[in-house]
Design a protein around this motif. Structure first.
Motif, PDB file in Angstrom:
ATOM      1  N   ILE A   1       0.854  -1.187   0.000  1.00 55.90           N
ATOM      2  CA  ILE A   1       0.000   0.000   0.000  1.00 55.90           C
ATOM      3  C   ILE A   1       0.890   1.237   0.000  1.00 55.90           C
ATOM      4  CG2 ILE A   1      -1.742   1.326   1.259  1.00 55.90           C
ATOM      5  CD1 ILE A   1      -2.633  -1.312   2.558  1.00 55.90           C
TER       6      ILE A   1
ATOM      7  N   SER B   1       0.709   5.590  -1.033  1.00 56.14           N
ATOM      8  CA  SER B   1      -0.255   6.648  -1.344  1.00 56.14           C
ATOM      9  C   SER B   1      -0.146   7.103  -2.788  1.00 56.14           C
ATOM     10  CB  SER B   1      -0.073   7.832  -0.395  1.00 56.14           C
ATOM     11  OG  SER B   1       1.249   8.339  -0.476  1.00 56.14           O
TER      12      SER B   1
ATOM     13  N   VAL C   1      -1.341  -1.285  -4.423  1.00 56.04           N
ATOM     14  CA  VAL C   1      -2.487  -0.375  -4.527  1.00 56.04           C
ATOM     15  C   VAL C   1      -1.986   1.039  -4.242  1.00 56.04           C
ATOM     16  CG1 VAL C   1      -4.308  -2.009  -3.963  1.00 56.04           C
ATOM     17  CG2 VAL C   1      -3.144  -0.817  -2.112  1.00 56.04           C
ATOM     18  N   THR C   2      -2.486   1.993  -5.014  1.00 58.51           N
ATOM     19  CA  THR C   2      -2.053   3.387  -4.892  1.00 58.51           C
ATOM     20  C   THR C   2      -3.134   4.290  -5.464  1.00 58.51           C
ATOM     21  OG1 THR C   2      -0.322   4.970  -5.502  1.00 58.51           O
ATOM     22  CG2 THR C   2      -0.835   3.262  -7.108  1.00 58.51           C
TER      23      THR C   2
ATOM     24  N   LEU D   1      -6.597   2.949  -6.330  1.00 55.19           N
ATOM     25  CA  LEU D   1      -7.626   3.171  -5.327  1.00 55.19           C
ATOM     26  C   LEU D   1      -8.366   4.479  -5.576  1.00 55.19           C
ATOM     27  CD1 LEU D   1      -5.747   2.233  -2.017  1.00 55.19           C
ATOM     28  CD2 LEU D   1      -7.270   0.782  -3.371  1.00 55.19           C
TER      29      LEU D   1
ATOM     30  N   ILE E   1     -10.688  -0.736  -2.374  1.00 52.93           N
ATOM     31  CA  ILE E   1      -9.677  -1.543  -1.676  1.00 52.93           C
ATOM     32  C   ILE E   1     -10.217  -2.927  -1.327  1.00 52.93           C
ATOM     33  CG2 ILE E   1     -10.206  -0.694   0.666  1.00 52.93           C
ATOM     34  CD1 ILE E   1      -7.112  -0.826   1.139  1.00 52.93           C
TER      35      ILE E   1
ATOM     36  N   VAL F   1       0.179  -7.880   4.108  1.00 55.64           N
ATOM     37  CA  VAL F   1      -0.125  -6.563   3.561  1.00 55.64           C
ATOM     38  C   VAL F   1       0.933  -5.615   4.103  1.00 55.64           C
ATOM     39  CG1 VAL F   1      -1.753  -4.650   3.468  1.00 55.64           C
ATOM     40  CG2 VAL F   1      -2.587  -7.006   3.355  1.00 55.64           C
TER      41      VAL F   1
ATOM     42  N   CYS G   1       2.254  -2.039   4.464  1.00 60.74           N
ATOM     43  CA  CYS G   1       1.728  -0.683   4.421  1.00 60.74           C
ATOM     44  C   CYS G   1       2.854   0.342   4.537  1.00 60.74           C
ATOM     45  CB  CYS G   1       0.720  -0.482   5.549  1.00 60.74           C
ATOM     46  SG  CYS G   1      -0.103   1.119   5.523  1.00 60.74           S
TER      47      CYS G   1
ATOM     48  N   TYR H   1      -6.379   1.440   6.842  1.00 57.39           N
ATOM     49  CA  TYR H   1      -6.066   0.282   5.996  1.00 57.39           C
ATOM     50  C   TYR H   1      -6.104  -1.008   6.812  1.00 57.39           C
ATOM     51  CZ  TYR H   1      -4.576   3.614   2.425  1.00 57.39           C
ATOM     52  OH  TYR H   1      -4.551   4.622   1.503  1.00 57.39           O
TER      53      TYR H   1
END
Length: 383
Positions: free
Chosen positions: A12, A14, A41-42, A64, A79, A91, A93, A103
């Motif tokens: 994850i 940003s 994911v971003t 996302l 998500i 996951v 982060c 999250y």
């Protein structure tokens, strides 16, 4: 033939750009050796070379919905859709604090079997105000309670994000690695790139070039570099300063360059994907940051044989021990910073073999960082 089980990890982040995306990309290039698949994911679009590196592990990049722009419901749907795709063992982060908590709650709901790891990429400075200090310690406690591993790019970063309660034996340092093959130039490569880029930026043969590489943000302290450039101009020194990067301070820096009348001395070059090709053009680099988790640019600079002047806030792990690092205090007069740059740029070249050995010894190659990462992940999921 015995089937090898794969480990699937969801990262994850940003947005793309900066040290975090580079960290993930560099690890991804080595993950197939360890049967580890990355998904990411971003909120932002990612360039083709990043997506390609992730897909080569067998994973993919998913975008996302930003809750600030699209609302909570759209974010939750975007998500949860990814978390339901696979049984993620981990996951990972790259966001901390209460946002990591959001999250974490999504992971616990839609992928409860996953281990959750928060990564310390920066050093959080303790506030002076007593009330803000309480929030600082509460955030550390939250990070500790959420994360199944205490991971970071340096021990200083781990301590600042998770708290002093985390001992050095508990913290796991995953180096911000580099592809050393891109920085260990032959003499011919070095000269070709130097001439090519100095020509591109219209640098005269008798001029010295100092580069500052990184996001154009307050934390990177570009204003101090402009003060150095102004002093170099007053002393009629043949110096050019080039800022590589983009960010929220771009407009302010443009205004300052005009006010100081530094247009002929300072260049705002923007962001380049292949920064490894830029280093041969430089005679020195500067990193006067107020805060750095590690300072990967300093590693890259030394790998390319370019001396670097750092603030005292850049962790000790950034020094590869070849005499290419010069430190200066942020409270020191600007004259001292200029003198450090002058001294640094007289440093004798360091042979390629010595630079290669220094990178290997300090575990800053992609191969070594991947080994540390794979071992850490194997521990948390008990392979």
């Amino acid at each position: 033939m015995k089937r090898v089980n794969q480990v699937r990890i969801l990262h994850i982040m940003s947005s793309y750009g900066g040290g975090i995306s580079t960290f993930i990309h560099n690890l991804a290039t080595e993950m197939s050796k360890y049967h580890i698949v990355f998904d990411v994911v971003t909120y932002s679009d990612c360039p083709e070379h990043f997506v390609k590196a992730i897909r080569q592990t067998g994973g993919d990049v998913y975008q996302l919905k930003n809750p600030k722009k699209s609302g909570w419901s759209a974010f939750k749907h975007s998500i949860s859709r990814v978390l339901k795709l696979y049984d993620y063992q981990v996951v990972h982060c790259h966001i901390t604090g209460y946002r990591a908590g959001i999250y974490w709650s999504m992971v616990r709901r839609f992928s409860p079997q996953s281990k959750f790891v928060i990564h310390a990429h920066y050093i959080a400075t303790m506030p002076e105000h007593p009330v803000k200090r309480i929030g600082y310690f509460m955030t550390q406690q939250l990070n500790r309670s959420l994360s199944d591993l205490y991971v970071g790019c340096s021990y200083q970063a781990i301590e600042s994000i998770f708290g002093y309660q985390v001992s050095k034996s508990q913290g796991i340092i995953i180096p911000n690695s580099i592809d050393e093959s891109k920085f260990l130039y032959s003499k011919e490569q070095y000269q070709t790139l130097r001439e090519q880029w100095r020509g591109y930026f219209d640098i005269e043969s008798d001029q010295y070039v100092i580069g500052q590489i990184g996001r154009l943000a307050k934390i990177k302290n570009h204003k101090l570099t402009l003060q150095i450039a102004q002093l170099a101009k007053e002393k009629h020194l043949p110096y050019r300063f080039i800022f590589f990067g983009q960010g929220p301070m771009e407009s302010e820096l443009k205004t300052m360059i005009e006010e100081y009348q530094l247009e002929k001395i300072v260049i705002l070059a923007g962001r380049y994907e292949q920064m490894d090709q830029i280093f041969p053009m430089l005679d020195g680099t500067i990193l006067p940051s107020f805060n750095e988790g590690l300072g990967t640019v300093a590693i890259e600079s030394q790998a390319g044989g370019i001396p670097v002047v750092l603030s005292e806030n850049v962790p000790a792990e950034a020094d590869l021990g070849m005499g290419l690092v010069y430190r200066q205090n942020l409270t020191a007069p600007i004259e001292f910073w200029l003198e450090s740059l002058q001294t640094a740029m007289t440093h004798q070249p360091v042979p390629v073999e010595e630079r290669s050995y220094a990178l290997t010894r300090s575990k800053y190659t992609n191969h070594q960082a991947a080994r540390v990462y794979a071992s850490s992940i194997a521990g948390v999921i008990k392979i």
